[in-house]
Design a protein around this motif. Structure first.
Motif, PDB file in Angstrom:
ATOM      1  N   LEU A   1       0.969  -1.404   0.027  1.00  0.00           N
ATOM      2  CA  LEU A   1      -0.190   0.125   0.058  1.00  0.00           C
ATOM      3  C   LEU A   1       0.836   1.278   0.082  1.00  0.00           C
ATOM      4  O   LEU A   1       1.947   1.227   0.413  1.00  0.00           O
TER       5      LEU A   1
ATOM      6  N   ASP B   1      -4.426   1.610  -2.123  1.00  0.00           N
ATOM      7  CA  ASP B   1      -3.928   0.417  -2.886  1.00  0.00           C
ATOM      8  C   ASP B   1      -3.666   0.445  -4.338  1.00  0.00           C
ATOM      9  O   ASP B   1      -4.805   0.587  -5.272  1.00  0.00           O
TER      10      ASP B   1
ATOM     11  N   LEU C   1     -10.571  -4.383   2.513  1.00  0.00           N
ATOM     12  CA  LEU C   1      -9.844  -4.731   1.578  1.00  0.00           C
ATOM     13  C   LEU C   1     -10.394  -5.924   1.143  1.00  0.00           C
ATOM     14  O   LEU C   1     -10.933  -6.858   1.704  1.00  0.00           O
TER      15      LEU C   1
END
Ligand SMILES: [Zn+2]
Length: 380
Positions: A35, A332, A377
């Motif tokens: 990330l 991301d 996520l």
């Protein structure tokens, strides 16, 4: 919140993975392998439609949408109803903005009602909290009025943001070139004035800015994600949903914008977020939703991290004299996703990227030390 193995976007580009402590109340420590942590992005150009057009957007829906998109500071344009052309209107917007999830700054009008005739009181607007002046949404000023507007703004210490499009010349490239020329001429020999050209779209206007900067004129410029990513070919396929002002241009214009962004002639990327309800779009309204696709579209341009930092983090703040205050986004850069406007937090679903695959998405937005949005996520 402690982030482990996170890469940080800074003035020098992307760092190596490291552990970073972020002031984000209540957020848990996490492994952030893969990330990117960036200071919150600032958008110098958005239409939040409040007051006057709640079917398009409100301060709250716009601020929430911006947060989801990765912006922690947004400048709202003055073409609301009523127009933000008086200190009391500006003050009431500033007061309302304090409860919002992100920082919203306000632009005051250059001319009363955006009509291009009588100048507003730049000093009073500044005292009420305006961080810039702009008649964006219109460009009804003559060169003389613009010069006087630049003068008054300079005395108040405010930059002027210009929607460079001569109204009497339609939407073609000539209208942009003529308006940029006029604006640069108005700027000459004015001490203390600062001019920012909004949503540049043509190669010829880029060359004018390049020459003006070489000449030493105090001018900055922006381009939108859609003008950097799309062309008139995309617009033709969209019918009225492709209407935007300035229009999407030729591949040659788009390439000129990309080069100018990299070499710094174009300083910043700004969305010109212009939400509309579906019926207005079908009736031909101009403008695109900008916030929630910006990070994916911009990362898709393949820019160096240093350019992204300058265009989205540092230069926008320098132009309007704002500083970062505990504002962060966690991105991301590898997440692939399909744009589905119905899931936008904005009331404006009018994106030109509907159905497209983008790579790169914001996972978490922190503003004023608080987590304001967080996505789960999907492939952790
Ligand atoms: Zn605009």
């Amino acid at each position: 919140m402690r982030l482990h193995h996170v890469r940080v976007l800074g003035p020098g580009g992307l760092s190596m993975p490291q552990t970073v402590e972020v002031n984000a109340e209540g957020a848990r420590d996490r492994d952030a392998t893969g990330l990117v942590l960036s200071p919150g992005w600032m958008d110098l150009h958005a239409h939040l439609r409040d007051p006057g057009f709640p079917q398009k957007e409100t301060l709250l829906s716009g601020a929430t949408s911006a947060a989801v998109g990765g912006f922690t500071h947004v400048l709202a344009m003055a073409n609301t109803d009523p127009v933000t052309d008086s200190p009391d209107r500006l003050q009431s917007l500033v007061a309302r903005s304090e409860a919002l999830p992100i920082r919203i700054g306000f632009v005051g009008a250059v001319t009363v009602g955006l009509e291009g005739q009588d100048l507003t009181d730049a000093d009073a607007l500044k005292a009420a909290g305006a961080v810039a002046l702009s008649d964006d949404g219109r460009h009804a000023m003559t060169a003389i009025v613009l010069r006087h507007g630049l003068e008054a703004a300079a005395e108040a210490g405010l930059p002027v943001l210009i929607h460079a499009q001569a109204e009497d010349l339609g939407h073609g490239p000539d209208a942009e070139v003529a308006a940029v020329k006029d604006a640069l001429d108005a700027l000459r020999n004015l001490s203390g004035a600062r001019l920012h050209i909004q949503h540049m779209s043509t190669r010829r206007a880029v060359e004018l800015i390049r020459n003006a900067k070489a000449e030493g004129l105090p001018v900055t410029a922006e381009a939108t994600p859609h003008h950097l990513a799309l062309t008139d070919q995309d617009a033709w396929a969209m019918g009225p949903h492709g209407n935007v002002n300035p229009p999407l241009r030729s591949p040659d214009d788009r390439d000129a914008l990309r080069h100018a962004l990299v070499d710094g002639v174009i300083d910043v990327i700004a969305t010109d977020h212009a939400p509309h309800e579906r019926s207005a779009k079908e009736a031909g309204a101009y403008g695109f939703h900008g916030f929630e696709t910006a990070v994916g579209v911009i990362l898709g341009l393949g820019l160096d991290g240093r350019v992204v930092y300058r265009a989205c983090v540092s230069r926008p703040r320098e132009i309007v004299g704002q500083s970062l205050e505990d504002e962060w986004i966690l991105i991301d850069p590898h997440e692939e996703w399909t744009v589905e406007a119905s899931s936008f937090r904005s009331r404006g679903k009018n994106t030109p990227f509907q159905g497209r695959r983008l790579r790169g998405r914001v996972i978490m937005t922190v503003c004023r030390g608080q987590v304001v949005t967080e996505r789960v996520l999907q492939h952790a």
